[in-house]
Enzyme design. Structure first.
Site, short mmCIF file in Angstrom:
data_model
loop_
_atom_site.label_atom_id
_atom_site.label_comp_id
_atom_site.label_asym_id
_atom_site.label_seq_id
_atom_site.Cartn_x
_atom_site.Cartn_y
_atom_site.Cartn_z
N ASP A 31 33.40 10.95 -60.16
CA ASP A 31 34.38 12.04 -60.27
C ASP A 31 34.55 12.36 -61.75
OD1 ASP A 31 36.55 13.87 -59.68
OD2 ASP A 31 36.75 12.78 -57.80
N GLN B 141 41.06 13.00 -51.38
CA GLN B 141 41.66 12.43 -50.18
C GLN B 141 40.62 11.75 -49.29
OE1 GLN B 141 42.91 15.15 -47.17
NE2 GLN B 141 44.43 13.76 -46.30
N GLY C 30 32.84 13.55 -56.21
CA GLY C 30 34.23 13.90 -55.92
C GLY C 30 34.92 12.80 -55.13
N TYR D 140 38.59 29.84 -50.89
CA TYR D 140 38.07 28.53 -50.42
C TYR D 140 37.23 28.74 -49.17
CZ TYR D 140 38.56 23.95 -48.01
OH TYR D 140 38.35 22.77 -47.34
#
Ligand code: AKB
Length: 310
Positions: A36, A14, A10, A141
């Protein structure tokens, strides 16, 4: 000589964007593999297209490149997660369990799992929220991060897998954009300010949340991963704190550079998520165990964000 070979899962996100640069500086370009679902334009060498929901694909990469450390950053964040709760649970859990199981089977030495302040919910004291506060997350989440914390603890206890984890607050940096979080406003606001545009904030003016400048977040991650094993007393996930502020306060700090900057408030569904989270975090375990100490406050961060985005 350092013989570690690192895989970042990943890496387009960010944190991954900045963490991969830092890890390459430390471990050398050829010892850090980024991965990714798709390759970004201008991305570095050693990028692998990898779907982390595919166990065999991760296993192949780990075996082929003799990976010794994995940073597992693939996740769907709080706000986006609420659009598709079951899909978010599936992705967040499947990717984590694949990483843990491949690591166990192939003797990966260390794994990093990012947790979040989203593990906390409405039932706790929101000021100086303690490491030991109970976890009753209000988002899917947060539920997936709380479950993830228990899974990494299980893999440590049962198999001795050295998994380390931080409960990140909102992370703010100029190098990359967050995607789908509740704290994203605190990055977007700087992008508007440097373009001399007004900012419409999806949180109310007094919504105080824990936040952290990117350099602190990256340093905390690497300091935790490099700390001696015997210093790590928390095998779920560490509370860490940088700063706390609300939208009115960040706007005020921007006005010191752009006196005409204007912010309007239009809270949406993300307000309820933010209201369920702590305002500030007690990180004394991280400070005691591996000497965590943040370096940036709001004023210093605003100056750096504006200088770099301009
Ligand atoms: C989010 O807003 O979802 C994330 C987080 C605090 O984990 N930035």
């Amino acid at each position: 000589m350092n013989t570690d070979v690192i895989l970042i899962v990943g890496s387009n996100g960010q944190l991954g964007t900045v963490l991969s640069q830092k890890l390459r500086q430390i471990y050398g370009d050829f010892n850090v593999f980024t991965s990714d679902l798709f390759q970004k334009i201008n991305s570095e060498d050693n990028f692998i297209t990898l779907d982390a929901t595919d166990f065999n694909a991760i296993e192949e990469v780990v075996v082929k490149h003799k990976i010794t450390q994995i940073y597992h950053l693939a996740t769907i964040l709080s706000a986006k997660g609420e659009q598709n709760p079951l899909g978010t649970w599936d992705l967040n859990m499947k990717t984590l369990l694949n990483v843990l199981e491949v690591s166990r089977l192939h003797n990966v030495k260390k794994v990093f799992f990012p947790s979040s302040i989203a593990v906390f919910g409405n039932n706790i004291n929101k000021e100086n929220t303690l490491q030991s506060s109970s976890l009753n997350p209000a988002t899917v989440y947060g539920i997936s991060k709380a479950a993830g914390e228990n899974w990494v603890h299980y893999y440590y206890q049962k198999y001795g897998l050295d998994v380390r984890s931080l409960r990140y607050p909102g992370v703010i940096g100029y190098q990359s954009l967050p995607g789908g979080g509740t704290t994203d406003y605190a990055v977007d606001i700087y992008h508007k300010a440097v373009k001399n545009e007004d900012f419409e904030c999806f949180l109310a003016s007094k919504t105080t949340l824990p936040m952290m400048y990117m350099d602190d977040a990256i340093r905390a991650t690497i300091e935790l991963m490099e700390a001696p094993k015997e210093n790590i007393s928390i095998r779920t996930s560490y509370n860490i704190a940088g700063m706390s502020f609300n939208p009115e306060e960040i706007a005020f700090s921007i006005k010191e550079h752009y006196p005409n900057f204007k912010i309007n408030y239009k809270p949406d569904f993300r307000q309820a998520i933010a209201d369920s989270w702590p305002k500030n975090i007690n990180d004394s375990d991280a400070r005691n165990d591996w000497n965590w100490e943040p370096a940036y406050n709001l004023k210093a961060m605003t100056k750096i964000m504006i200088e770099n985005l301009k």
